[in-house]
Write a protein that holds these residues in place. Structure first.
Motif, short mmCIF file in Angstrom:
data_model
loop_
_atom_site.label_atom_id
_atom_site.label_comp_id
_atom_site.label_asym_id
_atom_site.label_seq_id
_atom_site.Cartn_x
_atom_site.Cartn_y
_atom_site.Cartn_z
N ILE A 42 0.82 -1.21 0.00
CA ILE A 42 0.00 0.00 0.00
C ILE A 42 0.86 1.27 0.00
CG2 ILE A 42 -1.93 -1.17 1.14
CD1 ILE A 42 -1.29 0.48 3.65
N THR A 44 2.70 4.47 -1.01
CA THR A 44 2.47 5.50 -2.03
C THR A 44 3.65 6.45 -2.06
OG1 THR A 44 1.13 6.74 -0.41
CG2 THR A 44 -0.06 5.46 -2.07
N LYS A 51 0.10 11.36 -5.65
CA LYS A 51 0.49 10.19 -4.86
C LYS A 51 0.28 8.94 -5.71
CE LYS A 51 -0.63 12.45 -0.50
NZ LYS A 51 -1.22 13.68 -1.11
N HIS A 53 0.20 5.04 -6.40
CA HIS A 53 0.03 3.72 -5.80
C HIS A 53 1.00 2.78 -6.54
CE1 HIS A 53 -4.25 4.54 -4.08
NE2 HIS A 53 -3.65 5.68 -4.37
N ALA A 57 -3.76 -0.17 -7.47
CA ALA A 57 -4.78 0.66 -6.83
C ALA A 57 -5.20 0.07 -5.49
CB ALA A 57 -5.99 0.78 -7.74
N HIS A 58 -5.22 0.91 -4.47
CA HIS A 58 -5.72 0.51 -3.15
C HIS A 58 -6.80 1.49 -2.72
CE1 HIS A 58 -2.03 -1.91 -3.15
NE2 HIS A 58 -2.67 -2.67 -2.29
N ILE A 192 -9.94 7.31 0.12
CA ILE A 192 -8.48 7.24 0.06
C ILE A 192 -7.93 8.13 1.17
CG2 ILE A 192 -6.43 7.66 -1.36
CD1 ILE A 192 -8.16 5.58 -2.65
N TYR A 197 -1.25 6.61 1.75
CA TYR A 197 -1.10 5.40 2.56
C TYR A 197 0.24 5.36 3.28
CZ TYR A 197 -5.35 3.36 0.64
OH TYR A 197 -6.66 3.12 0.32
N HIS A 285 -3.61 7.99 -11.31
CA HIS A 285 -3.55 8.19 -9.86
C HIS A 285 -4.20 9.49 -9.38
CE1 HIS A 285 -0.77 4.75 -9.50
NE2 HIS A 285 -0.34 5.16 -10.65
#
Length: 369
Positions: A42, A44, A51, A53, A57-58, A192, A197, A285
Motif C-alpha cells: 500500500i 504510495t 500520490k 500507488h 490501486a488501493h 483514500i 497510505y 492516480h
C-alpha cells in the motif's frame, strides 16, 4: 533476556496495525522490512504532487464499524467512490455490472428487461447443475454476453490460464445490480487517505523502532535471540524452507508513465478486457484525489507468472495449493514463539479492512495470553 516482546517481520498493513496495538499496550516491538520503504504493497510515493500507488490501486472500503473507527485514529479519508470502467474492443462499459452496463450491451431500459435478457441467456446452461470450472460457473450465472464480453478474456489474462481450466470457486457469484449505480462497493465507508497510505503507515509505526532493507532470512538466529515472539508476515512456505513444495501465486508488473497532459482517461481505473492487450488495467492516480495538476501519471498493470524474482500477489486456491497450505498450517500451529499473519503468512487475498480486522483480532488474542 530478550530485547523485544515482539519482532514483526514485514511493515505492511497487517504488521503495522499489529505493532501499533501491541506498542499501545506496553509491548516493546521491532519492525523489520526487506524493502527500502515501509508500507508493503500500500506504499504510495508522491511525484509532481500526485500520490502514486506503486503496487496497484488501493481503495479503502468497509462496513465494519470497529475497523472504521480504528483506522480513522491514524488518517482521514476523502470521499472517493470507486467507479471503474471496462474497455472491450473500444467500447466502454460500467462496472460493476449494472443497468448502465446492460443498457450498453442490449439497449434495455428497465430492470425487468435486463433480468429477462439474462435469464434467457442462462436457460441454455440449466443442465449444468455442478459447474466443473470457472467458464461453466460464469455462463450459468450470467449467460453469454456478459461472460464473453466482460469476464472471459480478462479472467484468462489475469490468471494466465483458460477459463475452462480454472476452478469454479474463483467466481462463486457474479455481482449484478439492477440499478443505475456505478459504485463498485456496497460498503458504507470508502475513500483514500488524504495524506496517502505511506503517511498512514508512518502514523501507525510512530515511536516504534523500524528498520528497512533488513531481511529476516539473512540473520534468522539473531532475530530469534532478541525477541520473545515473532510475527511473520512473509510467505509461509518460505519460512519452512518449502519443505512441502512452493505455493503458487500470480504476480504483477507495473509500468509507471508520466504524461505532459492534464487528463489521460478521465477515470481512476479502466480495465482492458481484450486478450490481445497485454495489461489488465490502467490506473490514473490523480483521480483518486480529484487532482487538478497540469500533468498526470498512469500505471499499466501486467499480470505475470510468479517466480522467486517477482512479488507474490494473488494466491491460487486450487486443490493442490489448498492441500499444501494445510500442511504448512499444521507446521505453523506447532511452531513455538512464531505467529503468522497477513496475505502471505496466511496465503489469502484480503481486502484492507479484512487485513486490519485480522490484525486487531490477533493482537487481542496475544494480549490475553
Amino acid at each position: 533476556m530478550f530485547m523485544y516482546d515482539y519482532l514483526i517481520v514485514g511493515s505492511g498493513l497487517f504488521g503495522s496495525v499489529f505493532a501499533q496495538i501491541m506498542n499501545e499496550y506496553g509491548k516493546k516491538c521491532l519492525v523489520i522490512e526487506k524493502r527500502n520503504h515501509i508500507g508493503g504493497n500500500i506504499y504510495t510515493k508522491e511525484e509532481d504532487g500526485i500520490k502514486i500507488h506503486l503496487y496497484g490501486a488501493h481503495i479503502f472500503h468497509t462496513d465494519n464499524e470497529d475497523v472504521w473507527r480504528y483506522i480513522n485514529r491514524f488518517c482521514s479519508f476523502n470521499n472517493f467512490i470507486n467507479s471503474p470502467l471496462a474497455n472491450y474492443k473500444g467500447n466502454i462499459y460500467n462496472l460493476p455490472f449494472n443497468m448502465n452496463t446492460f443498457n450498453k450491451l442490449w439497449n434495455v431500459i428497465t430492470p425487468e428487461d435486463a433480468k429477462n435478457k439474462i435469464q434467457e441467456q442462462c436457460k441454455k446452461y440449466k443442465e449444468i447443475t455442478q459447474p466443473s470450472n470457472l467458464e461453466e460457473q460464469a455462463l450459468k450465472l450470467c449467460g453469454d454476453d456478459i461472460y464473453y464480453t466482460l469476464i472471459k478474456e480478462y479472467t484468462e489474462k489475469q490468471w494466465g490460464r483458460p477459463a475452462n481450466k480454472l476452478p469454479a470457486s474463483i467466481i462463486k457469484r457474479v455481482p449484478i445490480r439492477f440499478t443505475y449505480n456505478n459504485n463498485y462497493f456496497n460498503d458504507l465507508y470508502q475513500g483514500i487517505p488524504k495524506d496517502g497510505y505511506s503517511q498512514l503507515i508512518n502514523n501507525l509505526l510512530n515511536n516504534i523502532q523500524t528498520y528497512t532493507q533488513t531481511d529476516y532470512f539473512d540473520n534468522k538466529h539473531y532475530f530469534h535471540s532478541i525477541a520473545k515472539k515473532i510475527l511473520f508476515t512473509g510467505c509461509i512456505d518460505e519460512y519452512f524452507d518449502f519443505i512441502y513444495g512452493k505455493l503458487d501465486y500470480r504476480s504483477l508488473r507495473f509500468e509507471h508513465i508520466h504524461l505532459n497532459i492534464k487528463d489521460y482517461q478521465g477515470n481512476a481505473v479502466v480495465n482492458y478486457n481484450e486478450a490481445k492487450i497485454p495489461y489488465t488495467r490502467i490506473i490514473e492516480h490523480k483521480h483518486f484525489e480529484f487532482g487538478k495538476q497540469a500533468t498526470t501519471i498512469i500505471t499499466k498493470e501486467y499480470p505475470l507468472e510468479y517466480t522467486s524474482s517477482e512479488e507474490p500477489y494473488y494466491p491460487i486456491n486450487d486443490e493442490k495449493n489448498s492441500t499444501r497450505l494445510n500442511q504448512y498450517k499444521n507446521l505453523a500451529a506447532n511452531t513455538s514463539n512464531v505467529i503468522f499473519g497477513g496475505r502471505l503468512g496466511q496465503y489469502a487475498y484480503f481486502d484492507m479492512d479484512d487485513t486490519i480486522a485480522e490484525a486487531i483480532s490477533l493482537a487481542k488474542k496475544e494480549l490475553l495470553i
